[in-house]
Design a protein around this motif. Sequence first.
Motif, short mmCIF file in Angstrom:
data_model
loop_
_atom_site.label_atom_id
_atom_site.label_comp_id
_atom_site.label_asym_id
_atom_site.label_seq_id
_atom_site.Cartn_x
_atom_site.Cartn_y
_atom_site.Cartn_z
N VAL A 1 0.91 -1.28 -0.11
CA VAL A 1 0.20 -0.04 0.08
C VAL A 1 0.94 1.29 0.11
CG1 VAL A 1 -1.83 1.49 1.27
CG2 VAL A 1 -2.01 -1.26 1.19
N GLU A 2 0.70 2.04 -0.97
CA GLU A 2 1.38 3.31 -1.11
C GLU A 2 0.49 4.66 -1.16
OE1 GLU A 2 4.57 3.56 -4.02
OE2 GLU A 2 5.65 1.97 -2.86
N VAL A 3 0.88 5.76 -0.52
CA VAL A 3 0.20 6.70 -0.57
C VAL A 3 1.05 8.05 -1.31
CG1 VAL A 3 -1.03 8.87 0.65
CG2 VAL A 3 -1.25 6.51 1.36
N CYS A 4 0.67 8.64 -2.29
CA CYS A 4 1.49 9.91 -2.86
C CYS A 4 0.54 10.85 -3.02
CB CYS A 4 2.11 9.12 -4.02
SG CYS A 4 0.75 9.07 -5.52
N GLN A 5 1.24 12.08 -3.40
CA GLN A 5 0.39 13.41 -3.47
C GLN A 5 0.62 13.79 -4.74
OE1 GLN A 5 -0.06 12.31 0.09
NE2 GLN A 5 -1.00 14.14 -0.71
N VAL A 6 -0.31 14.33 -5.31
CA VAL A 6 -0.26 15.01 -6.89
C VAL A 6 -0.86 16.37 -6.45
CG1 VAL A 6 -1.33 15.05 -9.20
CG2 VAL A 6 -0.75 12.80 -7.92
N ASN A 7 0.09 17.32 -7.27
CA ASN A 7 -0.35 18.67 -7.03
C ASN A 7 -1.55 19.17 -7.82
OD1 ASN A 7 0.03 21.79 -7.70
ND2 ASN A 7 1.62 21.47 -6.30
N TRP A 8 -2.26 19.78 -7.33
CA TRP A 8 -3.41 20.55 -8.09
C TRP A 8 -3.43 21.11 -9.50
CZ3 TRP A 8 -7.70 23.50 -4.95
CH2 TRP A 8 -8.47 22.58 -4.00
N ASN A 9 -1.95 21.67 -9.39
CA ASN A 9 -1.64 21.93 -10.81
C ASN A 9 -1.02 20.84 -11.50
OD1 ASN A 9 -0.68 23.11 -13.15
ND2 ASN A 9 0.80 24.56 -12.15
N TYR B 1 -6.86 27.58 -14.52
CA TYR B 1 -7.78 27.10 -15.75
C TYR B 1 -7.41 25.55 -15.97
CZ TYR B 1 -8.73 26.53 -20.65
OH TYR B 1 -9.10 26.03 -21.77
N ASN B 2 -6.33 25.12 -15.77
CA ASN B 2 -5.92 23.54 -16.02
C ASN B 2 -6.62 22.63 -15.18
OD1 ASN B 2 -3.74 24.39 -17.98
ND2 ASN B 2 -2.41 24.39 -16.51
N LEU B 3 -6.89 23.29 -13.81
CA LEU B 3 -7.59 22.15 -12.96
C LEU B 3 -9.27 22.27 -13.16
CD1 LEU B 3 -7.59 20.30 -10.66
CD2 LEU B 3 -7.60 22.11 -8.96
N ALA B 4 -9.38 23.49 -13.39
CA ALA B 4 -10.93 23.77 -13.84
C ALA B 4 -11.19 23.18 -15.06
CB ALA B 4 -11.34 25.16 -13.87
N GLN B 5 -10.48 22.90 -15.93
CA GLN B 5 -10.86 22.18 -17.12
C GLN B 5 -10.87 20.57 -16.88
OE1 GLN B 5 -12.18 24.53 -19.22
NE2 GLN B 5 -11.20 23.36 -21.12
N CYS B 6 -9.61 20.43 -15.95
CA CYS B 6 -9.78 18.91 -15.57
C CYS B 6 -11.22 18.47 -14.64
CB CYS B 6 -8.67 18.62 -14.62
SG CYS B 6 -8.40 16.82 -13.98
N MET B 7 -11.58 19.37 -13.86
CA MET B 7 -12.76 19.20 -13.15
C MET B 7 -13.92 19.10 -14.00
SD MET B 7 -12.58 18.26 -10.19
CE MET B 7 -14.22 18.55 -9.37
N ARG B 8 -14.07 20.04 -14.97
CA ARG B 8 -15.21 20.28 -16.00
C ARG B 8 -15.37 18.79 -16.88
NH1 ARG B 8 -16.79 25.00 -20.08
NH2 ARG B 8 -18.44 23.98 -21.05
N SER B 9 -14.15 18.40 -17.22
CA SER B 9 -14.33 17.06 -18.02
C SER B 9 -14.80 16.01 -17.15
CB SER B 9 -12.92 16.85 -18.52
OG SER B 9 -11.95 16.18 -17.31
N VAL B 10 -14.61 16.04 -15.71
CA VAL B 10 -15.28 14.95 -15.08
C VAL B 10 -16.78 15.35 -14.41
CG1 VAL B 10 -15.15 14.03 -12.86
CG2 VAL B 10 -12.99 14.28 -14.16
#
Length: 373
Positions: free
Chosen positions: A286-294, A317-326
């Motif tokens: 089991v591993e936990v890693c972090q991914v930046n919002w950007n 904008y990048n994260l908003a587009q990512c969230m929009r696609s979902v």
Amino acid sequence: MEVAQVLRMNGGAGKTSYANNSFVQKKAITLSKPIREEAITGLYRSTLPRSLAIADLGCSSGPNTFSVVSELIKAVEKLCRKLNHKSPEYRLFLNDLPGNDFNSIFNSLDSFKEKLQTQMEGGIGPCYFSGVPGSFYSRVFPDQSLHFVHSSYSLQWLSKVPEGIDNNRGNLYIGRTSPPNVARAYYQQFQRDFSSFLKCRAEELVEEGRMVLTILGRRNDAEDPASKEGGYLIWELMAMALSEMCVQGIIKEEELDSLNIPQYTPSPSEVKLEVLKEGSFVINRVEVCQVNWNPLEDWNALEFECERSESLRDSGYNLAQCMRSVAEPILVSHFGEHIIEEVFSRFQKILTDRMSKCKTEFSNITILMTRKA
């Protein structure tokens, strides 16, 4: 909300498509690659199957789908050459809900297979692809028909919105103002769903079959479910954008109050507990890693054809587009298409402001399991 009907990523290859905006998901897939390679090579060494059945659950569409399949096949082919074995045939099953853009996947299959053949000197074994629509919270495949199961950024999605959370007003998810029963109801729904998932996969996997799951989660149990963890905070910021529109009369208050997102981001202990309770799997890692919002911040600029020195506005904008696609299909289903441009414009501004003030990350849990004999 009928989750199976509205839970889908934006299809196609347009500006707001999942295929062109799934950078956060791509980063999570990249970070968990060593675990998948460990799992697939360990499986091959121990079972030596002549026909290798691999399922990707919640496959969505776009380059991420093919990147996982490609790396798994390459790992097996390299091991076959090392062991002087003939390549197995590959049976590859791509699963998602019926609304998924399977057409995009099928249209890209020939070029994907041609590219993979040229990348591996000497070629690869024959590949047979199938699209398998249906919920992975129920049976999807015959008994003991799979050797390897993969899923990334899918199991945080629940089979339905938890019951008994009508008092979660002004929130889309577990928020700081949510009553205590809301977090409890979300966790209980996760327990039921993940337990069902494990039971189904236990019946579908062969003995010693492997399963690698990456889930959007939180770092540890001590984290308040309404804390600054990315999976929780992101929906709170979306709720802020919708609340602004509610105050201005663009959407109705009862519309906002009646929307709750069918998602739960568990802790590592919550994931492990359900695996142990179900009892069919050995937990290998089991591993936990972090991914930046950007999602583009520390990637190679050439890989994404973007400047590393992008402005904070571009990050939002990048994260908003990512969230929009979902999230767009869910929001359209609930509010109508007319609010989409406005809500994501406001959401982008809120994201940009938050990302300029504090470090923002998503937490990912990756677990490798082996089906008990």
